[in-house]
Design an enzyme around this catalytic site. Structure first.
Site, short mmCIF file in Angstrom:
data_model
loop_
_atom_site.label_atom_id
_atom_site.label_comp_id
_atom_site.label_asym_id
_atom_site.label_seq_id
_atom_site.Cartn_x
_atom_site.Cartn_y
_atom_site.Cartn_z
CB THR A 134 -0.89 -0.01 1.27
OG1 THR A 134 -1.44 1.27 1.46
CG2 THR A 134 -0.09 -0.36 2.52
CG ASP A 135 -1.10 4.99 -1.02
OD1 ASP A 135 -1.70 4.31 -0.15
OD2 ASP A 135 -1.65 5.93 -1.63
CD GLU A 136 -3.56 3.31 4.12
OE1 GLU A 136 -3.52 3.27 5.34
OE2 GLU A 136 -4.58 3.07 3.45
CE1 TYR A 159 -3.22 -2.80 5.57
CE2 TYR A 159 -3.24 -0.45 5.07
CZ TYR A 159 -3.24 -1.77 4.64
OH TYR A 159 -3.23 -2.06 3.30
CB SER A 162 1.43 -4.68 10.06
OG SER A 162 0.30 -4.35 9.27
CE LYS A 163 0.25 -4.70 2.86
NZ LYS A 163 -0.08 -6.06 2.32
CG ASN A 188 -7.36 4.75 -0.24
OD1 ASN A 188 -6.22 5.20 -0.05
ND2 ASN A 188 -8.22 4.56 0.74
N PRO A 214 -21.16 8.49 7.87
CG PRO A 214 -20.14 6.61 8.83
CD PRO A 214 -21.15 7.01 7.81
CG ASN A 258 -12.15 11.10 3.11
OD1 ASN A 258 -11.62 10.52 2.16
ND2 ASN A 258 -11.67 11.08 4.34
NE ARG A 289 -9.12 5.62 10.04
CZ ARG A 289 -9.11 5.25 8.75
NH1 ARG A 289 -8.17 5.68 7.93
NH2 ARG A 289 -10.05 4.46 8.27
N PRO A 290 -8.04 8.43 15.15
CG PRO A 290 -7.82 7.04 17.02
CD PRO A 290 -8.66 7.27 15.81
CG HIS A 292 -7.84 10.62 9.42
ND1 HIS A 292 -9.14 11.06 9.35
CD2 HIS A 292 -7.61 9.96 8.26
CE1 HIS A 292 -9.66 10.70 8.19
NE2 HIS A 292 -8.75 10.04 7.52
P1 NAD Z 1 -9.32 -7.69 2.00
O1 NAD Z 1 -9.33 -7.38 3.47
O2 NAD Z 1 -10.55 -7.46 1.19
O3 NAD Z 1 -8.90 -9.21 1.77
C1 NAD Z 1 -7.86 -9.83 2.47
C2 NAD Z 1 -7.97 -11.34 2.23
O4 NAD Z 1 -6.90 -11.97 2.96
C3 NAD Z 1 -9.29 -11.95 2.76
O5 NAD Z 1 -9.81 -12.83 1.79
C4 NAD Z 1 -8.86 -12.70 4.02
O6 NAD Z 1 -9.67 -13.83 4.30
C5 NAD Z 1 -7.43 -13.09 3.65
N1 NAD Z 1 -6.59 -13.34 4.85
C6 NAD Z 1 -6.47 -12.55 5.94
N2 NAD Z 1 -5.64 -13.12 6.83
C7 NAD Z 1 -5.19 -14.29 6.26
C8 NAD Z 1 -4.29 -15.31 6.67
N3 NAD Z 1 -3.67 -15.26 7.86
N4 NAD Z 1 -4.08 -16.34 5.84
C9 NAD Z 1 -4.70 -16.41 4.63
N5 NAD Z 1 -5.57 -15.47 4.19
C10 NAD Z 1 -5.81 -14.44 5.00
O7 NAD Z 1 -8.07 -6.87 1.43
P2 NAD Z 1 -7.91 -6.16 0.01
O8 NAD Z 1 -8.50 -4.82 0.08
O9 NAD Z 1 -8.32 -7.12 -1.06
O10 NAD Z 1 -6.33 -5.98 -0.01
C11 NAD Z 1 -5.48 -6.99 -0.57
C12 NAD Z 1 -4.03 -6.57 -0.41
O11 NAD Z 1 -3.83 -5.33 -1.09
C13 NAD Z 1 -3.61 -6.33 1.05
O12 NAD Z 1 -2.31 -6.83 1.19
C14 NAD Z 1 -3.65 -4.82 1.20
O13 NAD Z 1 -2.70 -4.40 2.15
C15 NAD Z 1 -3.27 -4.36 -0.19
N6 NAD Z 1 -3.82 -3.06 -0.61
C16 NAD Z 1 -5.15 -2.77 -0.46
C17 NAD Z 1 -5.63 -1.56 -0.90
C18 NAD Z 1 -7.11 -1.21 -0.79
O14 NAD Z 1 -7.48 -0.06 -1.07
N7 NAD Z 1 -7.98 -2.13 -0.45
C19 NAD Z 1 -4.77 -0.61 -1.44
C20 NAD Z 1 -3.42 -0.94 -1.58
C21 NAD Z 1 -2.95 -2.18 -1.16
P1 TYD Z 2 -10.86 3.75 4.31
O1 TYD Z 2 -11.82 3.32 3.25
O2 TYD Z 2 -10.98 3.11 5.67
O3 TYD Z 2 -9.38 3.59 3.71
P2 TYD Z 2 -7.95 4.10 4.31
O4 TYD Z 2 -8.12 4.46 5.73
O5 TYD Z 2 -7.09 2.89 4.13
O6 TYD Z 2 -7.54 5.25 3.45
O7 TYD Z 2 -11.02 5.32 4.51
C1 TYD Z 2 -10.88 6.23 3.43
C2 TYD Z 2 -10.98 7.62 4.00
O8 TYD Z 2 -12.32 7.82 4.47
C3 TYD Z 2 -10.09 7.88 5.21
O9 TYD Z 2 -9.62 9.22 5.16
C4 TYD Z 2 -11.01 7.68 6.40
C5 TYD Z 2 -12.36 8.15 5.86
N1 TYD Z 2 -13.56 7.47 6.42
C6 TYD Z 2 -14.63 8.25 6.88
O10 TYD Z 2 -14.60 9.50 6.86
N2 TYD Z 2 -15.74 7.59 7.36
C7 TYD Z 2 -15.81 6.23 7.39
O11 TYD Z 2 -16.85 5.69 7.87
C8 TYD Z 2 -14.71 5.45 6.92
C9 TYD Z 2 -14.75 3.95 6.96
C10 TYD Z 2 -13.60 6.11 6.43
#
Ligand code: NAD
Ligand code: TYD
Length: 353
Positions: A134-136, A159, A162-163, A188, A214, A258, A289-290, A292
């Protein structure tokens, strides 16, 4: 690639990658997933019976099981997406993030290295371990500037920390052991099959059901949005053509506050679901969010220049498709939200989900 082992394939992004690979290539896929609350096999109904798809209900922290997967399936590549992925959950309960994102990635790297070391020369050279991040990890930007692949890591949430740890482990396995790795850091994502705890699906469903929307703080935090199928295409391209040991940032040049995102969703719903209009009247400001992060924005020049990737969707086209999908797929939503699906997992997988 003949066969790819994909971790987290039942999640939001992993399932999009699998649906694309099965529909658009001749590649076989092994989906390795623990089926946590975020993993949903109903997102894979369209590929479940395909002979090139198979599912393994495995926790990536289970070293013996992960070793078995490599032995039995003999993959040509790994796409590692399994993770705990929600920032808010990482604030209230960080342990699972340390476990899966750090220990799980280590367990997978160790098993991949053992397997890769024993491959015949040609397959060894062609093998890839792709780590999806992630870019985070880069922290938070001020009013200007972009995250590049050279931006120093400064993760702020449990989060992102850990990434970041997992990114460093992957880097070390390349540098120390020569494992052919690729890392991608994406902004995102949004799109169909997204678990409705994240901003976009949450707002679509709450608005469609007349519930409050929210907004944390003032709603002026900025995220850089990418349609999930564009991310999936980018991941496939990096896997095929990326240079090992390199990092590629992926993003759609789509910065929005947002509040802008929420208003855009409400405007689409006012048109497609007029009975609740104006949906923006449901906007409710809640406690921030703390810690944020203020702003994320990706410089995606490297992947464009080196690999020729560019997104196909604009935010306007992608968001409309997403809203339409949630309005049309109420069964998927109902099962996920009601807990019905978790009951199904316990019946089929002995409560391990
Ligand atoms: P998600 O939470 O939708 O899916 C995560 C999947 O991992 C789920 O199917 C879950 O069951 C599985 N999982 C969790 N713990 C596990 C374990 N111990 N063993 C096996 N499987 C396990 O997540 P996502 O949004 O699809 O994200 C996928 C990846 O992309 C993640 O690594 C995330 O950090 C990264 N990512 C996500 C975003 C985003 O906007 N969603 C952006 C950039 C990077
Ligand atoms: P989110 O979808 O949780 O992704 P990330 O925190 O990984 O960027 O949140 C996107 C943005 O929206 C983030 O700035 C937090 C905000 N947010 C709200 O304002 N309300 C909400 O209920 C949620 C879930 C997120």
């Amino acid at each position: 690639m003949n066969k790819i082992l994909i971790t987290g394939g039942a999640g939001f992004i992993g399932s999009a990658v699998i649906r694309q690979l099965i529909a658009e290539t001749a590649t076989s896929v092994v989906n390795v997933d623990k089926l946590t609350y975020a993993g949903n096999l109903q997102s894979l109904v369209s590929v479940a019976d395909n002979p090139r798809y198979c599912f393994e209900h495995v926790d990536i922290c289970d070293a013996a099981e992960v070793a078995r997967l490599f032995r039995e399936h003999q993959p040509d590549a790994v796409m590692h997406l399994a993770a705990e992925s929600h920032v808010d959950r990482s604030i209230s309960g960080p342990a699972a993030f340390i476990e899966t994102n750090i220990i799980g990635t280590y367990t997978l790297l160790a098993a991949a290295r053992e397997y890769w070391s024993g491959l015949p020369a040609e397959r060894k050279t062609a093998f890839r371990f792709q780590h999806i991040s992630t870019d985070e990890v880069y922290g938070s930007l001020g009013e200007t500037g972009f995250f590049t692949e050279e931006t120093p890591y400064q993760p702020n949430s449990p989060y992102s920390a850990s990434k970041a740890s997992s990114d460093h482990l992957v880097r070390a396995w390349h540098h120390t052991y020569g494992l052919p790795v690729l890392t991608t850091n994406c902004s995102n994502n949004y799109g169909p099959f997204h678990f409705p705890e994240k901003l976009i699906p949450l707002v679509i469903l709450n608005a469609a059901n007349g519930k409050p929307l929210p907004i944390y703080g003032k709603g002026d935090n900025i995220r850089d949005w990418l349609y999930v199928d564009d991310h999936a295409r980018a991941l496939r391209l990096v896997l095929e053509k990326g240079r090992t040991g390199e990092t590629y940032n992926i993003g759609g040049w789509n910065e929005k506050t947002n509040l802008e995102v929420v208003h855009a969703i409400c405007a689409i719903l006012d048109e497609l679901h007029p009975q609740g209009a104006p949906h923006a009247s449901l906007i409710t400001y809640v406690q921030d969010r703390p810690g944020h992060d203020r702003r994320y924005a990706i410089d995606a020049n490297k992947i464009a220049r080196e690999l020729g990737w560019k997104p196909q969707e604009t935010f306007t086209t992608g968001l409309r498709k997403t809203v339409e999908w949630y309005l049309a797929n109420t069964d998927w939503v109902k099962a996920v939200v009601s807990g019905e699906y978790q009951k199904w997992i316990s019946t089929h997988y002995g409560g391990k989900g």
